[in-house]
Design a protein around this motif. Structure first.
Motif, mmCIF file in Angstrom:
data_model
loop_
_atom_site.group_PDB
_atom_site.id
_atom_site.type_symbol
_atom_site.label_atom_id
_atom_site.label_comp_id
_atom_site.label_asym_id
_atom_site.label_seq_id
_atom_site.Cartn_x
_atom_site.Cartn_y
_atom_site.Cartn_z
ATOM 1 N N LYS A 1 0.996 7.566 0.311
ATOM 2 C CA LYS A 1 0.660 8.857 -0.286
ATOM 3 C C LYS A 1 -0.763 8.877 -0.811
ATOM 4 O O LYS A 1 -1.466 9.862 -0.711
ATOM 5 C CB LYS A 1 1.634 9.149 -1.450
ATOM 6 C CG LYS A 1 3.059 9.302 -1.015
ATOM 7 C CD LYS A 1 3.283 10.686 -0.391
ATOM 8 C CE LYS A 1 4.488 10.701 0.531
ATOM 9 N NZ LYS A 1 5.712 10.226 -0.114
ATOM 10 N N LYS A 2 -1.169 7.737 -1.422
ATOM 11 C CA LYS A 2 -2.488 7.723 -2.060
ATOM 12 C C LYS A 2 -3.499 7.088 -1.122
ATOM 13 O O LYS A 2 -3.410 5.901 -0.802
ATOM 14 C CB LYS A 2 -2.393 6.932 -3.373
ATOM 15 C CG LYS A 2 -3.639 6.971 -4.186
ATOM 16 C CD LYS A 2 -3.334 6.909 -5.692
ATOM 17 C CE LYS A 2 -4.626 6.992 -6.476
ATOM 18 N NZ LYS A 2 -5.214 5.697 -6.783
ATOM 19 N N GLN B 1 0.834 -1.196 0.000
ATOM 20 C CA GLN B 1 0.000 0.000 0.000
ATOM 21 C C GLN B 1 0.871 1.249 0.000
ATOM 22 O O GLN B 1 1.954 1.267 0.572
ATOM 23 C CB GLN B 1 -0.855 0.019 1.259
ATOM 24 C CG GLN B 1 -1.918 -1.061 1.250
ATOM 25 C CD GLN B 1 -2.691 -1.025 2.541
ATOM 26 O OE1 GLN B 1 -3.488 -0.135 2.755
ATOM 27 N NE2 GLN B 1 -2.428 -1.969 3.406
ATOM 28 N N SER B 2 0.342 2.290 -0.618
ATOM 29 C CA SER B 2 1.096 3.544 -0.634
ATOM 30 C C SER B 2 0.639 4.400 0.532
ATOM 31 O O SER B 2 -0.528 4.385 0.910
ATOM 32 C CB SER B 2 0.827 4.236 -1.968
ATOM 33 O OG SER B 2 0.554 5.584 -1.758
#
Lengths: 280, 450
Positions: free
Chosen positions: A164-165, A161-162
């Motif tokens: 940032k997003k 998972q990011s």
């Protein structure tokens, strides 16, 4: 200042209403309706039929994966919120919002008394959040309940998972007040968060009585909200287009079938459609 | 979770969090106190409703100062009418046997049956359907079997039904009570007087009960559906009444409604009215009634969500449609690329969505009609048309038949062949989606069709 407002409004009412407590309205042309609670002193609590006030809202959640800072029990930081569909301040209509979280949270009943109506938390689990909207006293004494499933994990599970997003899940809806009080109408007539239909010409509303605790100082709108870049766009244009296209298709097919049926009966073709099915 | 992260594997973590959360509350329920887990499990994992013995009693020891012996002693039972003496084991404390009656004697309860004298029988209790012997026997059995009428009916010498026996018994009691009471006021509170036994009602009630008990699952479901339908109808009627009493909507709304109502009488009067037109307008006027009542009930609410309003209107519009039709409407919507629930439910989007649904319903109805017509037409074609010249007016098949034959009638019998062709031609020329004889259900609307 509010006192003088009151006297002005009382005088204005006197212009076109002789008796506050009269059960039969004196002007049958203007559609005034009296509700049972109209034992109130102010005539500004009179309710107006056929004037529908609509408040478009968007509610949902946004969740960020914490990455390195994540622990077993707190892997995501998420926020649940209710905002105006155009990011305007909902505080003019909504008095407070109660978010009911999963019982594993401390004090799962969270009350937010002022806009922006949102709540942030950390956790690891997805669950259904119950959102209850409470309105100001001159708006409505009934609450509205919404339900939203908190989504933490993205649709495609490929890769890590990011941080940032975020994972965003929003729903659009409209709160409708079918017979608003005069005071409410007067208060929100020109407010950008509220859709008010055009009132008949010559319709005079009294000056509104302001609500207590209306947070006019703090910014209640979400236009510059830190998460505003992730907010979803809800435009009715696309949906309207699709619906119009679908309707045309269906209508064309209907005409064809009617023609077939009439031919089978050996009658001359029906040249016009029966009323009620016009093309738009 | 971290291991998977390290390995870069995809996660399927969605179901797990839910499970974890639901497990802890369940585990705490399972802990029994005072007895071992296996013993608790024998009870089915549930505690008994009322504890038989307090768990502290289980480990109690008898008091030390008492000397207990068990002796085989005789006893008498006050519930017995004879003087039979039986023996049993008795717990003797310090040499003193227990006193008191046999502990089970108190359970020998019986019913007080009315006893009438012969005199009273002659005066009040004579009945054409019953002899004195039968009545006496009935009462004797009632006394012996404590008013257990099923047993009494079984033991009764002649074959009388339970209801008959009950009827006789209660009417005798009623008469006796009435005769013996000094004044009418004294007995007006007596249940025998207040609610007399009603034989026919009882028979009917038992019959209905046995019918309900023997209902199959299928019948149960049908009954439930009918009741739900009735409930919906009464609710919509009540809401329609409210709609009449409250003010009518703004002119823009009332326009199409009144136009439809105006067109309805006009259409039925015209001689060229199709079978389909009255059908369509009947459906539409029913629809407008539903819509009006839903709108009225929505207006009664102080606040509602647009999605809720749309759901109500959709329900009202499809109230006359069966479940299968509703599924087909939804299928059609999907094929047209329309969301079943609008993504942006604004006022205009909801209105358009509702109209689209109504139009699809109309479309499906038309397709059904077309199918019926074609089926009708084909079966008729296969039948004998030699008969038809002699039967000019046959109204049992509906209006269309008369119309197709009236022009042909004037040409006489030699036109049989031509008639056949004339009938077939419209079928060929029209763009009927499938041949009528084979189609079982109307073809679904596909975007590629149009």
């Amino acid at each position: 200042m509010s006192h003088s407002h009151l006297t002005i409004s009382a005088r204005k009412q006197g212009e076109y209403q002789s008796d506050d407590g009269a059960s039969a309205p004196k002007q049958p042309r203007l559609k005034f309706g009296k509700s049972a609670e109209d034992t109130d002193k102010k005539g500004a609590n009179r309710r107006l039929k056929d004037v529908e006030i609509c408040v478009p809202i968007v509610y949902g959640t946004i969740a960020f994966y914490l990455g390195r800072k994540a622990s077993e029990s707190q892997s995501h930081k998420w926020t649940v919120y209710v905002r105006g569909a155009t990011n305007e301040d909902l505080g003019v209509v909504i008095k407070r919002v109660v978010f009911q979280l999963h019982p594993s949270f401390n004090n799962p009943t969270r009350v937010v008394e002022s806009p922006p109506f949102e709540l942030s938390e950390c956790g690891w689990g997805e669950f259904e959040i119950a959102i209850s909207l409470f309105f100001h006293s001159d708006v409505c004494d009934k609450q509205v309940d919404l339900y939203h499933h908190l989504k933490l994990y993205p649709e495609d599970e490929s890769g890590p998972q990011s941080t940032k997003k975020p994972v965003v899940m929003e729903s659009y809806n409209e709160i409708v007040f079918p017979d608003p009080s005069e005071n409410f109408l007067a208060r929100v007539q020109n407010h950008p968060a509220v859709i008010v239909p055009r009132l008949p010409a010559g319709f005079n509303l009294p000056d509104p009585v302001p609500i207590e605790n209306l947070h006019e100082k703090e910014k209640g709108d979400t236009k510059d909200h830190p998460h505003s870049q992730w907010f979803m766009n809800f435009s009715e244009a696309d949906e309207l287009l699709k619906l119009a296209a679908a309707r045309q298709q269906v209508q064309a097919h209907i005409i064809k079938l009617r023609r077939q049926l009439s031919m089978m009966d050996g009658l001359p073709q029906l040249s016009k459609l029966p009323t009620g099915y016009e093309f738009t | 979770m971290d291991a998977k992260d390290i390995l870069g594997l995809p996660k399927n973590s969605l179901p797990i969090p839910q499970e974890k959360k639901s497990r802890p509350p369940k585990d705490s329920q399972r802990k029994p106190d005072g007895i071992s887990r296996e013993v608790y499990a024998l009870t089915g994992g549930l505690a008994p409703l009322m504890p038989a013995i307090d768990s502290s009693q289980l480990k109690k020891q008898p008091p030390k100062d008492e000397k207990i012996t068990w002796q085989w002693l005789p006893f008498t039972n006050s519930a017995r009418k004879d003087t039979l003496q039986l023996y049993h084991w008795v717990r003797v404390v310090n040499g003193v046997p227990p006193t008191g009656d046999y502990s089970f004697a108190k359970y020998n309860k019986s019913v007080d049956i009315v006893k009438y004298t012969d005199e009273e029988y002659e005066k009040y209790l004579n009945d054409p359907g019953w002899t004195k012997e039968e009545t006496d026997q009935l009462f004797d059995l009632c006394q012996r079997f404590d008013l257990r009428f099923i047993v009494i009916a079984d033991r009764f010498s002649s074959s009388r039904t339970v209801e008959e026996l009950k009827d006789r018994y209660y009417s005798v009691c009623r008469a006796i009570v009435g005769a013996r009471a000094p004044a009418l006021g004294d007995i007006s509170g007596n249940p025998l007087v207040k609610e007399p036994y009603n034989v026919s009602q009882e028979i009917e009630r038992k019959r209905a009960l046995s019918m309900v008990l023997s209902q199959t699952k299928h019948q149960e479901r049908k009954d439930a559906e009918v009741l739900a339908e009735a409930k919906r109808i009464t609710e919509s009627r009540m809401a329609a009444k409210v709609a009449e009493e409250s003010e009518l909507p703004v002119p823009s709304n009332a326009g199409p409604e009144s136009a439809e109502r105006a067109s309805f009488p006009g259409d039925t009067v015209s001689p060229s009215s199709n079978v389909q037109l009255p059908f369509a307008t009947i459906a539409s006027s029913a629809l407008t009634a539903d819509n009006a009542s839903t709108l009225a009930s929505l207006r009664m609410l102080r606040v509602y969500l647009r999605t809720y309003a749309l759901d109500q209107m959709v329900q009202a519009a499809s109230s006359s449609a069966g479940l299968r039709t509703i599924k087909r409407v939804e299928q059609t919507l999907q094929e047209l690329g329309v969301n079943l629930k609008p993504r942006v439910p604004t006022k205009s989007v909801c209105a358009e969505h509702l109209e689209l649904r109504k139009e699809i319903l109309t479309l499906l109805n038309l397709q059904k009609q077309l199918q019926y017509k074609e089926a009708e037409g084909s079966s008729f074609r296969d039948g004998s048309y030699a008969d038809t010249p002699s039967t000019p007016k046959r109204s049992n098949r509906g209006g269309d038949q008369d119309r197709t034959f009236v022009p042909d009638m004037s040409f006489g019998g030699e036109r049989v062949g031509k008639r056949d062709q004339k009938r077939k031609a419209p079928g060929r020329l029209s763009e009927a989606p499938s041949s009528p004889a084979q189609s079982k259900r109307p073809r679904k609307l596909k975007a590629s069709d149009l």
